[in-house]
Write an enzyme that holds these catalytic residues in place. Structure first.
Site, PDB file in Angstrom:
ATOM      1  N   SER A 121       0.943  -1.179  -0.109  1.00  0.00           N
ATOM      2  CA  SER A 121      -0.052  -0.122   0.017  1.00  0.00           C
ATOM      3  C   SER A 121       0.823   1.265  -0.070  1.00  0.00           C
ATOM      4  O   SER A 121       0.377   2.305  -0.270  1.00  0.00           O
ATOM      5  CB  SER A 121      -0.837   0.181   1.239  1.00  0.00           C
ATOM      6  OG  SER A 121      -1.642  -1.188   1.358  1.00  0.00           O
ATOM      7  N   HIS A 142      -1.523  -2.902  -6.820  1.00  0.00           N
ATOM      8  CA  HIS A 142      -2.095  -2.328  -5.723  1.00  0.00           C
ATOM      9  C   HIS A 142      -3.713  -2.845  -5.816  1.00  0.00           C
ATOM     10  O   HIS A 142      -4.307  -1.862  -6.420  1.00  0.00           O
ATOM     11  CB  HIS A 142      -1.829  -1.089  -5.110  1.00  0.00           C
ATOM     12  CG  HIS A 142      -2.514  -0.641  -4.104  1.00  0.00           C
ATOM     13  ND1 HIS A 142      -2.616   0.600  -3.792  1.00  0.00           N
ATOM     14  CD2 HIS A 142      -2.587  -1.324  -2.807  1.00  0.00           C
ATOM     15  CE1 HIS A 142      -3.337   0.493  -2.358  1.00  0.00           C
ATOM     16  NE2 HIS A 142      -3.137  -0.550  -1.849  1.00  0.00           N
ATOM     17  N   GLU A 154      -3.981  -0.118  -8.648  1.00  0.00           N
ATOM     18  CA  GLU A 154      -3.354   0.779  -8.849  1.00  0.00           C
ATOM     19  C   GLU A 154      -1.932   0.187  -9.812  1.00  0.00           C
ATOM     20  O   GLU A 154      -1.566  -1.031  -8.953  1.00  0.00           O
ATOM     21  CB  GLU A 154      -2.653   1.587  -8.038  1.00  0.00           C
ATOM     22  CG  GLU A 154      -3.595   2.668  -7.471  1.00  0.00           C
ATOM     23  CD  GLU A 154      -2.984   3.468  -6.263  1.00  0.00           C
ATOM     24  OE1 GLU A 154      -3.415   4.636  -6.178  1.00  0.00           O
ATOM     25  OE2 GLU A 154      -2.573   2.920  -5.276  1.00  0.00           O
ATOM     26  N   ASN A 192      -3.886   5.993  -1.263  1.00  0.00           N
ATOM     27  CA  ASN A 192      -3.524   6.214   0.160  1.00  0.00           C
ATOM     28  C   ASN A 192      -2.722   7.404   0.419  1.00  0.00           C
ATOM     29  O   ASN A 192      -2.973   7.511   1.804  1.00  0.00           O
ATOM     30  CB  ASN A 192      -2.319   4.833   0.312  1.00  0.00           C
ATOM     31  CG  ASN A 192      -3.383   3.584   0.933  1.00  0.00           C
ATOM     32  OD1 ASN A 192      -4.158   3.714   1.489  1.00  0.00           O
ATOM     33  ND2 ASN A 192      -2.804   2.427   0.277  1.00  0.00           N
TER      34      ASN A 192
HETATM   35  N1  LIG Z   1      -5.685  -4.711   4.228  1.00  0.00           N
HETATM   36  C1  LIG Z   1      -6.083  -3.773   3.510  1.00  0.00           C
HETATM   37  O1  LIG Z   1      -7.191  -3.108   3.270  1.00  0.00           O
HETATM   38  C2  LIG Z   1      -5.079  -3.655   2.238  1.00  0.00           C
HETATM   39  C3  LIG Z   1      -5.387  -2.987   1.168  1.00  0.00           C
HETATM   40  C4  LIG Z   1      -4.322  -2.984  -0.162  1.00  0.00           C
HETATM   41  C5  LIG Z   1      -3.079  -3.280   0.072  1.00  0.00           C
HETATM   42  N2  LIG Z   1      -2.797  -3.914   1.331  1.00  0.00           N
HETATM   43  C6  LIG Z   1      -1.430  -4.431   1.534  1.00  0.00           C
HETATM   44  O2  LIG Z   1      -1.724  -5.840   1.119  1.00  0.00           O
HETATM   45  C7  LIG Z   1      -0.584  -6.578   2.009  1.00  0.00           C
HETATM   46  C8  LIG Z   1      -1.137  -7.609   2.916  1.00  0.00           C
HETATM   47  O3  LIG Z   1      -2.197  -7.201   3.645  1.00  0.00           O
HETATM   48  P1  LIG Z   1      -3.215  -7.613   4.318  1.00  0.00           P
HETATM   49  O4  LIG Z   1      -4.309  -6.831   4.830  1.00  0.00           O
HETATM   50  O5  LIG Z   1      -3.685  -9.047   3.637  1.00  0.00           O
HETATM   51  O6  LIG Z   1      -2.520  -8.476   5.702  1.00  0.00           O
HETATM   52  P2  LIG Z   1      -2.964  -9.603   6.529  1.00  0.00           P
HETATM   53  O7  LIG Z   1      -2.068  -9.366   8.079  1.00  0.00           O
HETATM   54  O8  LIG Z   1      -4.524  -9.888   6.693  1.00  0.00           O
HETATM   55  O9  LIG Z   1      -2.060 -10.924   5.979  1.00  0.00           O
HETATM   56  C9  LIG Z   1      -0.689 -10.944   5.727  1.00  0.00           C
HETATM   57  C10 LIG Z   1      -0.444 -12.588   5.420  1.00  0.00           C
HETATM   58  O10 LIG Z   1       0.992 -12.555   5.136  1.00  0.00           O
HETATM   59  C11 LIG Z   1       1.520 -13.823   5.673  1.00  0.00           C
HETATM   60  N3  LIG Z   1       2.929 -13.641   5.979  1.00  0.00           N
HETATM   61  C12 LIG Z   1       3.641 -13.031   6.822  1.00  0.00           C
HETATM   62  N4  LIG Z   1       4.970 -13.150   6.310  1.00  0.00           N
HETATM   63  C13 LIG Z   1       4.996 -14.027   5.157  1.00  0.00           C
HETATM   64  C14 LIG Z   1       5.938 -14.509   4.365  1.00  0.00           C
HETATM   65  N5  LIG Z   1       7.182 -14.565   4.636  1.00  0.00           N
HETATM   66  N6  LIG Z   1       5.588 -15.520   3.435  1.00  0.00           N
HETATM   67  C15 LIG Z   1       4.255 -15.954   3.255  1.00  0.00           C
HETATM   68  N7  LIG Z   1       3.382 -15.342   3.964  1.00  0.00           N
HETATM   69  C16 LIG Z   1       3.630 -14.522   5.065  1.00  0.00           C
HETATM   70  C17 LIG Z   1       0.800 -13.864   7.362  1.00  0.00           C
HETATM   71  O11 LIG Z   1       0.701 -15.158   7.708  1.00  0.00           O
HETATM   72  C18 LIG Z   1      -0.529 -13.092   7.178  1.00  0.00           C
HETATM   73  O12 LIG Z   1      -1.744 -14.233   6.739  1.00  0.00           O
HETATM   74  C19 LIG Z   1       0.448  -5.238   2.721  1.00  0.00           C
HETATM   75  O13 LIG Z   1       1.316  -4.907   1.973  1.00  0.00           O
HETATM   76  C20 LIG Z   1      -0.512  -4.279   2.742  1.00  0.00           C
HETATM   77  O14 LIG Z   1       0.009  -3.248   2.955  1.00  0.00           O
HETATM   78  C21 LIG Z   1      -3.717  -4.171   2.215  1.00  0.00           C
END
Ligand SMILES: NC(=O)c1ccc[n+]([C@@H]2O[C@H](COP(=O)([O-])OP(=O)(O)OC[C@H]3O[C@@H](n4cnc5c(N)ncnc54)[C@H](O)[C@@H]3O)[C@@H](O)[C@H]2O)c1
Length: 285
Positions: A121, A142, A154, A192
């Site tokens: 993000s 994204h 994005e 963002n």
């Molecule tokens: N939550 C949102 O609204 C949102 C929106 C757009 C983008 N993002 C981005 O997406 C990414 C993930 O966010 P999220 O909300 O899904 O997080 P989340 O915490 O729900 O999930 C992250 C997952 O990654 C796993 N993980 C951690 N390290 C790992 C590794 N080395 N190998 C494999 N799996 C691993 C964890 O077990 C967890 O299940 C981030 O970069 C975030 O900035 C989030």
């Protein structure tokens, strides 16, 4: 410019975003490898995708046969050596070093022309590229939350990103029935960056006792926003939202108006991350 043929997409991280992206990719007809280190998260991802697809059957959007076909396209694994495809979409924790480390491990098991996309993000694509072996293969992709519903994607072109990859991803996003927008690599990209004050100002108001979080949500929803800031932060995950605020703030030179909120930090310190932990600003069943 040659458009890369993509058949298998590896989605790393099966949390909020990874699970949604895997569903979108399988629904668009791609083979999907859904990878996470945590077996319980993989199981929850499978259940979530199944539940969402059930709803689509009930609404008549897909048939029972299509439901099974889509589900069969997703392979769930905690084995990194199974993560082979033409495109990798990384959606793990919002930490630069963790992302770099994972990409470098994935590079070892994939061809040198595999596209490496990060769903970050806020982390600079150039900064991630600087730590990996094939920087020209890296791009930002994204998706927004919830990925199956939100149309915008994005595409962030880093300094080193091969332009042919950007063209391939524009076609890919369109094949997922979504809207691609190409962005430059700047803090928070477009959405963002613009959205930061929405969360931060709302938390400053609560911190200074000028309103209650539920009232702030009600007022902003009445003003036309689809979700109030506190409901939205609970949906996003307070941990992720806080990391994004911190990275954007630091990358812009720590302006006072964008300082991350202690209100949010206190919640995180108590393990209250929002919907995913059943408690954030609100409580969930
Ligand atoms: N939550 C949102 O609204 C949102 C929106 C757009 C983008 N993002 C981005 O997406 C990414 C993930 O966010 P999220 O909300 O899904 O997080 P989340 O915490 O729900 O999930 C992250 C997952 O990654 C796993 N993980 C951690 N390290 C790992 C590794 N080395 N190998 C494999 N799996 C691993 C964890 O077990 C967890 O299940 C981030 O970069 C975030 O900035 C989030």
């Amino acid at each position: 410019m040659e458009i890369r043929k993509i058949e298998t997409i590896v989605v790393c991280g099966a949390g909020t975003m990874g699970s949604g992206i895997a569903q979108v990719a399988a629904t668009a007809g791609y083979q999907v490898v859904q990878f996470d280190l945590n077996e319980a998260v993989l199981l929850a991802s499978r259940q979530r995708i199944q539940k969402n697809l059930e709803k689509s059957v009930e609404k008549g959007k897909i048939t029972r046969d299509q439901f099974q076909e889509i589900l069969n396209k997703v392979q769930f694994t905690s084995d990194l050596t199974s993560c082979k495809g033409e495109l990798i979409i990384e959606a793990i924790i919002e930490q630069k070093d963790a992302k770099i480390n994972l990409f470098n491990q994935l590079i070892e098991v994939n061809d040198s022309d595999t596209i490496l996309a990060s769903n970050t993000s806020s982390i600079s694509i150039n900064a991630i590229a600087a730590g990996i072996r094939y920087p020209s293969q890296l791009v930002g992709l994204h998706f927004f939350n919830p990925a199956p519903l939100m149309k915008l994607v994005e595409i962030i072109q880093g300094k080193a990103t091969n332009p042919a990859i950007v063209a391939s991803l524009v076609a890919l996003v369109q094949s997922m029935q979504k809207k691609p927008v190409i962005c430059k690599d700047s803090p928070g990209f477009i959405v963002n960056r613009v959205a930061r004050p929405y969360y931060l100002e709302a938390m400053y108001l609560v911190q200074s006792g000028q309103t209650h979080f539920e009232q702030a949500d009600k007022v902003l929803e009445a003003a036309g926003f689809k979700m109030g800031p506190f409901k939205l932060m609970d949906l996003i995950g307070l941990d992720i939202n806080y990391s994004v605020s911190t990275i954007v703030w630091e990358d812009l030179g720590k302006p006072e108006r964008l300082r991350p909120s202690v209100v949010q930090k206190n919640k995180i310190d108590q393990g209250q991350f929002g919907m995913k932990t059943k408690k954030g600003f609100y409580e969930y069943e």
